[in-house]
Design a protein around this motif. Structure first.
Motif, PDB file in Angstrom:
ATOM      1  N   PHE A 157      63.245   1.363  48.923  1.00  0.00           N
ATOM      2  CA  PHE A 157      62.644   2.667  49.191  1.00  0.00           C
ATOM      3  C   PHE A 157      63.477   3.441  50.205  1.00  0.00           C
ATOM      4  O   PHE A 157      63.979   2.867  51.172  1.00  0.00           O
ATOM      5  CB  PHE A 157      61.216   2.501  49.729  1.00  0.00           C
ATOM      6  CG  PHE A 157      60.272   1.891  48.738  1.00  0.00           C
ATOM      7  CD1 PHE A 157      59.739   2.648  47.705  1.00  0.00           C
ATOM      8  CD2 PHE A 157      59.909   0.553  48.853  1.00  0.00           C
ATOM      9  CE1 PHE A 157      58.861   2.086  46.803  1.00  0.00           C
ATOM     10  CE2 PHE A 157      59.030  -0.011  47.940  1.00  0.00           C
ATOM     11  CZ  PHE A 157      58.502   0.748  46.911  1.00  0.00           C
ATOM     12  N   LYS A 158      63.603   4.723  49.970  1.00  0.00           N
ATOM     13  CA  LYS A 158      64.289   5.592  50.925  1.00  0.00           C
ATOM     14  C   LYS A 158      63.288   6.093  51.962  1.00  0.00           C
ATOM     15  O   LYS A 158      62.179   6.489  51.623  1.00  0.00           O
ATOM     16  CB  LYS A 158      64.937   6.771  50.190  1.00  0.00           C
ATOM     17  CG  LYS A 158      66.073   6.360  49.257  1.00  0.00           C
ATOM     18  CD  LYS A 158      66.718   7.580  48.608  1.00  0.00           C
ATOM     19  CE  LYS A 158      67.871   7.156  47.696  1.00  0.00           C
ATOM     20  NZ  LYS A 158      68.511   8.332  47.042  1.00  0.00           N
ATOM     21  N   GLU A 159      63.715   6.093  53.164  1.00  0.00           N
ATOM     22  CA  GLU A 159      62.855   6.500  54.263  1.00  0.00           C
ATOM     23  C   GLU A 159      62.433   7.963  54.123  1.00  0.00           C
ATOM     24  O   GLU A 159      63.237   8.834  53.763  1.00  0.00           O
ATOM     25  CB  GLU A 159      63.584   6.304  55.591  1.00  0.00           C
ATOM     26  CG  GLU A 159      62.729   6.618  56.800  1.00  0.00           C
ATOM     27  CD  GLU A 159      63.459   6.358  58.105  1.00  0.00           C
ATOM     28  OE1 GLU A 159      62.962   6.818  59.137  1.00  0.00           O
ATOM     29  OE2 GLU A 159      64.519   5.696  58.063  1.00  0.00           O
ATOM     30  N   GLY A 160      61.139   8.195  54.373  1.00  0.00           N
ATOM     31  CA  GLY A 160      60.632   9.554  54.359  1.00  0.00           C
ATOM     32  C   GLY A 160      60.194  10.058  53.008  1.00  0.00           C
ATOM     33  O   GLY A 160      59.767  11.209  52.873  1.00  0.00           O
ATOM     34  N   ILE A 161      60.269   9.205  51.973  1.00  0.00           N
ATOM     35  CA  ILE A 161      59.875   9.622  50.621  1.00  0.00           C
ATOM     36  C   ILE A 161      58.646   8.830  50.196  1.00  0.00           C
ATOM     37  O   ILE A 161      58.601   7.605  50.348  1.00  0.00           O
ATOM     38  CB  ILE A 161      61.013   9.413  49.607  1.00  0.00           C
ATOM     39  CG1 ILE A 161      62.229  10.250  50.017  1.00  0.00           C
ATOM     40  CG2 ILE A 161      60.551   9.776  48.192  1.00  0.00           C
ATOM     41  CD1 ILE A 161      63.425  10.047  49.103  1.00  0.00           C
ATOM     42  N   MET A 162      57.638   9.533  49.660  1.00  0.00           N
ATOM     43  CA  MET A 162      56.442   8.870  49.143  1.00  0.00           C
ATOM     44  C   MET A 162      56.676   8.457  47.695  1.00  0.00           C
ATOM     45  O   MET A 162      57.203   9.242  46.894  1.00  0.00           O
ATOM     46  CB  MET A 162      55.234   9.810  49.221  1.00  0.00           C
ATOM     47  CG  MET A 162      54.860  10.213  50.646  1.00  0.00           C
ATOM     48  SD  MET A 162      54.307   8.811  51.634  1.00  0.00           S
ATOM     49  CE  MET A 162      52.738   8.464  50.835  1.00  0.00           C
ATOM     50  N   TYR A 163      56.314   7.231  47.353  1.00  0.00           N
ATOM     51  CA  TYR A 163      56.529   6.717  46.005  1.00  0.00           C
ATOM     52  C   TYR A 163      55.195   6.375  45.341  1.00  0.00           C
ATOM     53  O   TYR A 163      54.262   5.924  46.003  1.00  0.00           O
ATOM     54  CB  TYR A 163      57.381   5.445  46.046  1.00  0.00           C
ATOM     55  CG  TYR A 163      58.801   5.672  46.522  1.00  0.00           C
ATOM     56  CD1 TYR A 163      59.828   5.899  45.614  1.00  0.00           C
ATOM     57  CD2 TYR A 163      59.111   5.645  47.882  1.00  0.00           C
ATOM     58  CE1 TYR A 163      61.133   6.094  46.049  1.00  0.00           C
ATOM     59  CE2 TYR A 163      60.406   5.846  48.329  1.00  0.00           C
ATOM     60  CZ  TYR A 163      61.421   6.073  47.400  1.00  0.00           C
ATOM     61  OH  TYR A 163      62.706   6.270  47.829  1.00  0.00           O
ATOM     62  N   GLU A 164      55.139   6.599  44.046  1.00  0.00           N
ATOM     63  CA  GLU A 164      53.992   6.138  43.259  1.00  0.00           C
ATOM     64  C   GLU A 164      54.425   4.892  42.500  1.00  0.00           C
ATOM     65  O   GLU A 164      55.337   4.954  41.663  1.00  0.00           O
ATOM     66  CB  GLU A 164      53.542   7.217  42.259  1.00  0.00           C
ATOM     67  CG  GLU A 164      52.339   6.778  41.431  1.00  0.00           C
ATOM     68  CD  GLU A 164      51.883   7.850  40.441  1.00  0.00           C
ATOM     69  OE1 GLU A 164      51.030   7.551  39.595  1.00  0.00           O
ATOM     70  OE2 GLU A 164      52.418   8.976  40.523  1.00  0.00           O
ATOM     71  N   ILE A 165      53.792   3.775  42.803  1.00  0.00           N
ATOM     72  CA  ILE A 165      54.206   2.498  42.223  1.00  0.00           C
ATOM     73  C   ILE A 165      53.297   2.143  41.044  1.00  0.00           C
ATOM     74  O   ILE A 165      52.079   2.092  41.169  1.00  0.00           O
ATOM     75  CB  ILE A 165      54.144   1.373  43.271  1.00  0.00           C
ATOM     76  CG1 ILE A 165      55.025   1.733  44.473  1.00  0.00           C
ATOM     77  CG2 ILE A 165      54.560   0.042  42.665  1.00  0.00           C
ATOM     78  CD1 ILE A 165      54.933   0.742  45.612  1.00  0.00           C
ATOM     79  N   VAL A 166      53.893   1.898  39.890  1.00  0.00           N
ATOM     80  CA  VAL A 166      53.148   1.447  38.708  1.00  0.00           C
ATOM     81  C   VAL A 166      53.757   0.111  38.280  1.00  0.00           C
ATOM     82  O   VAL A 166      54.685   0.070  37.465  1.00  0.00           O
ATOM     83  CB  VAL A 166      53.223   2.471  37.560  1.00  0.00           C
ATOM     84  CG1 VAL A 166      52.380   1.995  36.379  1.00  0.00           C
ATOM     85  CG2 VAL A 166      52.779   3.848  38.033  1.00  0.00           C
ATOM     86  N   PRO A 167      53.268  -0.981  38.842  1.00  0.00           N
ATOM     87  CA  PRO A 167      53.831  -2.301  38.526  1.00  0.00           C
ATOM     88  C   PRO A 167      53.664  -2.646  37.041  1.00  0.00           C
ATOM     89  O   PRO A 167      52.702  -2.211  36.405  1.00  0.00           O
ATOM     90  CB  PRO A 167      53.015  -3.253  39.404  1.00  0.00           C
ATOM     91  CG  PRO A 167      52.414  -2.374  40.459  1.00  0.00           C
ATOM     92  CD  PRO A 167      52.177  -1.060  39.802  1.00  0.00           C
ATOM     93  N   PRO A 168      54.579  -3.420  36.487  1.00  0.00           N
ATOM     94  CA  PRO A 168      54.490  -3.801  35.074  1.00  0.00           C
ATOM     95  C   PRO A 168      53.343  -4.768  34.812  1.00  0.00           C
ATOM     96  O   PRO A 168      52.986  -5.575  35.670  1.00  0.00           O
ATOM     97  CB  PRO A 168      55.841  -4.466  34.802  1.00  0.00           C
ATOM     98  CG  PRO A 168      56.251  -5.004  36.139  1.00  0.00           C
ATOM     99  CD  PRO A 168      55.753  -4.004  37.154  1.00  0.00           C
TER     100      PRO A 168
END
Length: 218
Positions: A157-168
């Motif tokens: 993950f890059k710092e300062g970025i919000m991620y939406e995680i959709v695990p398999p």
């Protein structure tokens, strides 16, 4: 920025721990011929039944979504170690006392047959009459699905970025059979859920449990 990066790290650690745990489930096929049964008497003396000895037993937390209503649910949910690629196998024997959530056994049946996880919700569910321990009962079966987590390596993950995680995940079919036995102040439910490839094995075990079932209240 520090708060966002910290949040991302927490999310990634959570999912990593969850999927690592999911992958560590033991693999142990069912051996119906080797099963030994023992007598089980429910809390509150609502019923007595024979259950497979050595299986995992859950005797609390049955109320789930309606815990705040104060409705009483007593009994046991049985489980065994299972293949991590299959649905979890369970056999349960429960007594539901009528209350704010379940005012009738028909509502329970409607909730189960109307679940959003049914594979073919457009098809009718056939509810048949049967008898258990000399009492009238309702019997039905549904096909549902369960999402099985797949191996998952959290990305960088890059710092300062919000991620939406959709695990398999993998979608697997689950067969669920229910026997509902009305009583004066509630109802009993005997149920199993299993993947299609072990249904024939589990049916014999379930029939043994079912045939031994003895309600202790009217």
């Amino acid at each position: 920025s520090n708060i966002l990066s910290g949040l991302v790290i927490l999310i990634s650690l959570f999912f990593y721990a969850f999927y690592a745990q999911a992958q560590e489930k033991p693999e142990s096929p069912i051996s119906p011929n080797n099963i030994v049964y023992e007598k089980y008497i429910s809390e509150g003396n609502f019923f007595v039944v024979l259950i497979p000895k050595g299986w995992g037993k859950e005797e609390k937390n049955f109320s789930h979504a309606y815990t705040k209503t104060g409705d009483k649910v007593c009994g046991v949910e049985l489980s065994v170690p299972h293949n991590k690629d299959d649905a979890r196998l369970t056999i349960s024997v429960l007594y539901y006392e009528y209350g704010q959530f379940f005012k009738s056994y028909e509502r329970y049946i409607n909730l189960k047959t109307g679940t959003f996880t049914r594979l073919a919700p457009e098809k009718d569910v056939y509810i048949t009459n049967t008898a258990v321990a000399g009492r009238e009962a309702k019997k039905f079966e549904i096909e549902t699905f369960e999402l099985i987590p797949l191996p998952f390596d959290p990305p960088d993950f890059k710092e300062g970025i919000m991620y939406e995680i959709v695990p398999p995940s993998k979608k697997v079919t689950v067969i669920e059979r229910y026997i509902v036995i009305p009583a004066e102040k509630g109802f009993y439910v005997l149920n199993y859920r299993a993947s299609p490839d072990i249904v024939k094995s589990i049916e014999g075990i379930f029939e043994k449990v079912l045939n031994s079932f003895e309600p202790l209240i009217k």
